[in-house]
Design a protein around this motif. Structure first.
Motif, PDB file in Angstrom:
ATOM      1  N   ARG A 239       0.822  -1.212   0.000  1.00  0.00           N
ATOM      2  CA  ARG A 239       0.000   0.000   0.000  1.00  0.00           C
ATOM      3  C   ARG A 239       0.854   1.259   0.000  1.00  0.00           C
ATOM      4  O   ARG A 239       0.506   2.261  -0.603  1.00  0.00           O
ATOM      5  CB  ARG A 239      -0.909   0.030   1.240  1.00  0.00           C
ATOM      6  CG  ARG A 239      -2.047  -0.961   1.222  1.00  0.00           C
ATOM      7  CD  ARG A 239      -3.184  -0.467   2.093  1.00  0.00           C
ATOM      8  NE  ARG A 239      -2.769  -0.157   3.458  1.00  0.00           N
ATOM      9  CZ  ARG A 239      -2.898  -0.974   4.492  1.00  0.00           C
ATOM     10  NH1 ARG A 239      -3.404  -2.184   4.295  1.00  0.00           N
ATOM     11  NH2 ARG A 239      -2.526  -0.615   5.700  1.00  0.00           N
ATOM     12  N   ARG A 267      -6.909   2.090  -2.676  1.00  0.00           N
ATOM     13  CA  ARG A 267      -5.462   2.245  -2.631  1.00  0.00           C
ATOM     14  C   ARG A 267      -4.900   2.068  -1.231  1.00  0.00           C
ATOM     15  O   ARG A 267      -3.900   1.373  -1.036  1.00  0.00           O
ATOM     16  CB  ARG A 267      -5.100   3.641  -3.158  1.00  0.00           C
ATOM     17  CG  ARG A 267      -3.630   3.978  -3.115  1.00  0.00           C
ATOM     18  CD  ARG A 267      -2.832   3.145  -4.092  1.00  0.00           C
ATOM     19  NE  ARG A 267      -1.759   2.411  -3.445  1.00  0.00           N
ATOM     20  CZ  ARG A 267      -0.780   1.807  -4.085  1.00  0.00           C
ATOM     21  NH1 ARG A 267      -0.734   1.816  -5.399  1.00  0.00           N
ATOM     22  NH2 ARG A 267       0.161   1.155  -3.439  1.00  0.00           N
ATOM     23  N   TRP A 297      -0.115   9.803  -8.818  1.00  0.00           N
ATOM     24  CA  TRP A 297      -1.398   9.282  -8.329  1.00  0.00           C
ATOM     25  C   TRP A 297      -2.272  10.432  -7.829  1.00  0.00           C
ATOM     26  O   TRP A 297      -3.456  10.511  -8.154  1.00  0.00           O
ATOM     27  CB  TRP A 297      -1.156   8.257  -7.224  1.00  0.00           C
ATOM     28  CG  TRP A 297      -2.415   7.660  -6.671  1.00  0.00           C
ATOM     29  CD1 TRP A 297      -3.260   6.790  -7.295  1.00  0.00           C
ATOM     30  CD2 TRP A 297      -2.963   7.884  -5.365  1.00  0.00           C
ATOM     31  NE1 TRP A 297      -4.305   6.458  -6.463  1.00  0.00           N
ATOM     32  CE2 TRP A 297      -4.152   7.111  -5.266  1.00  0.00           C
ATOM     33  CE3 TRP A 297      -2.560   8.646  -4.270  1.00  0.00           C
ATOM     34  CZ2 TRP A 297      -4.944   7.093  -4.126  1.00  0.00           C
ATOM     35  CZ3 TRP A 297      -3.354   8.628  -3.127  1.00  0.00           C
ATOM     36  CH2 TRP A 297      -4.526   7.862  -3.050  1.00  0.00           C
TER      37      TRP A 297
END
Length: 332
Positions: A239, A267, A297
């Motif tokens: 993660r 996520r 991201w």
């Protein structure tokens, strides 16, 4: 009449025929079983087939008897893998970028072999391998096997590691020198397969793309870094690291539009603590490896996401965006 060489294998042939040629929509008759055995040069009488079916039932094969218009049929009911499970496996193999086209086709054929021929046709109709992005390294199966051998034997491994040039040729890192590490785990992230290993020279945990490794060999030296790996939670590690890009691990505070809850949980995990911040936003604090991939991201959410702390990470994100903006700035 002399018994054929296959006669002793009769029960196995009956089992194979039921598994491959029958399902709920396609029960087979005793005459069909006898006909199949005859093709294998095996003599059989109806009574012996009934005995075989009962033996297979006692063995644990779920053989269901049907009757329609006075005609008896048999099919295998509960299988080790049901059709929806096989579809999931086929979809996973198709989507796996680290499996080559050749290996993808081979694996799917093997998965189809776990079903009846009729169900296999349904699986085949769902296969879409052409034009998918796949790795070019055919040795990935052997790579995985060697890495697992190193882990199982508690041994270090060595290998060459490469990137691709513009003309799609391999360019080896370290000027063609070997890497030597202690392998501990394999993990899948962002459609790629990675080995997580301890680098004794750098004294850190590193990760390597399995499809970019060649010439892997298991060495005699025992693995180092067991304490470092024992302290590593692989689920949490996956993660924190975005796209398996290295960087400094930091605790960051992020602010999102409330519409992004699903994407954040996907996520950061379901245990992420989301704190409401006004009627339309929430904040979340997470440990992440700060890297260009992490910034990308965040940037992918456009104005729906923002890094709010710590300040040096906020500034680093600003510098990242400025560098990108400069690339696209209008020229005089």
């Amino acid at each position: 009449m002399a018994r054929s060489a296959n006669q002793k294998s009769k029960l196995l042939y009956v089992r194979d025929f039921l598994l491959r040629s029958s399902d709920q929509e396609h029960p087979v008759t005793v005459n069909q079983i006898i006909g199949f055995l005859s093709q294998q040069d095996i003599r059989a009488e109806r009574k012996s087939i009934y005995d075989d079916i009962e033996t297979l039932r006692r063995f644990g094969l779920d053989i269901i008897q049907t009757k329609e218009d006075g005609r008896c049929g048999y099919y295998v009911g509960d299988r080790e893998f049901q059709l929806p499970e096989l579809k999931l496996l086929v979809d996973s193999v198709q989507a796996s970028k680290f499996i080559t086209h050749k290996k993808t086709v081979s694996l799917i054929k093997k998965i189809e072999g776990l079903s009846s021929v009729y169900q296999a046709r349904q699986l085949s109709r769902q296969v879409f391998v052409a034009n998918r992005i796949k790795t070019m390294n055919e040795s990935i199966y052997y790579n995985v096997d060697e890495i697992h051998s190193g882990i199982a034997q508690n041994r270090q491994i060595r290998f060459h590691y490469f990137d691709y040039t513009v003309d799609k040729q391999r360019r080896f890192r370290r000027e063609g020198g070997f890497y030597q590490v202690s392998p501990f785990a394999l993990t899948w992230d962002d459609e790629n397969y990675y080995m997580v290993a301890y680098d004794s020279q750098a004294q850190v945990i590193k990760h390597f793309r399995v499809d970019k490794m060649v010439d892997i060999a298991v060495l005699e030296e025992e693995r180092d870094g067991k304490r470092a790996y024992a302290a590593l939670d692989m689920a949490v590690y996956a993660r924190k690291v975005f796209g398996m890009f290295s960087g400094e691990e930091r605790r960051v505070r992020l602010r999102f539009d409330s519409r992004m809850v699903g994407a954040v949980l996907d996520r950061l995990g379901r245990d992420a603590v989301l704190v409401p911040d006004g009627p339309d936003h929430f904040t979340v604090t997470a440990d992440v490896v700060v890297s260009p991939q992490f910034f990308a991201w965040i940037f992918g959410f456009h104005t729906l996401a923002q890094i709010v702390g710590p300040q040096d990470v906020v500034e680093e994100m600003g510098n990242y965006l400025a560098q990108v903006a400069e690339m696209y700035a209008a020229k005089e």
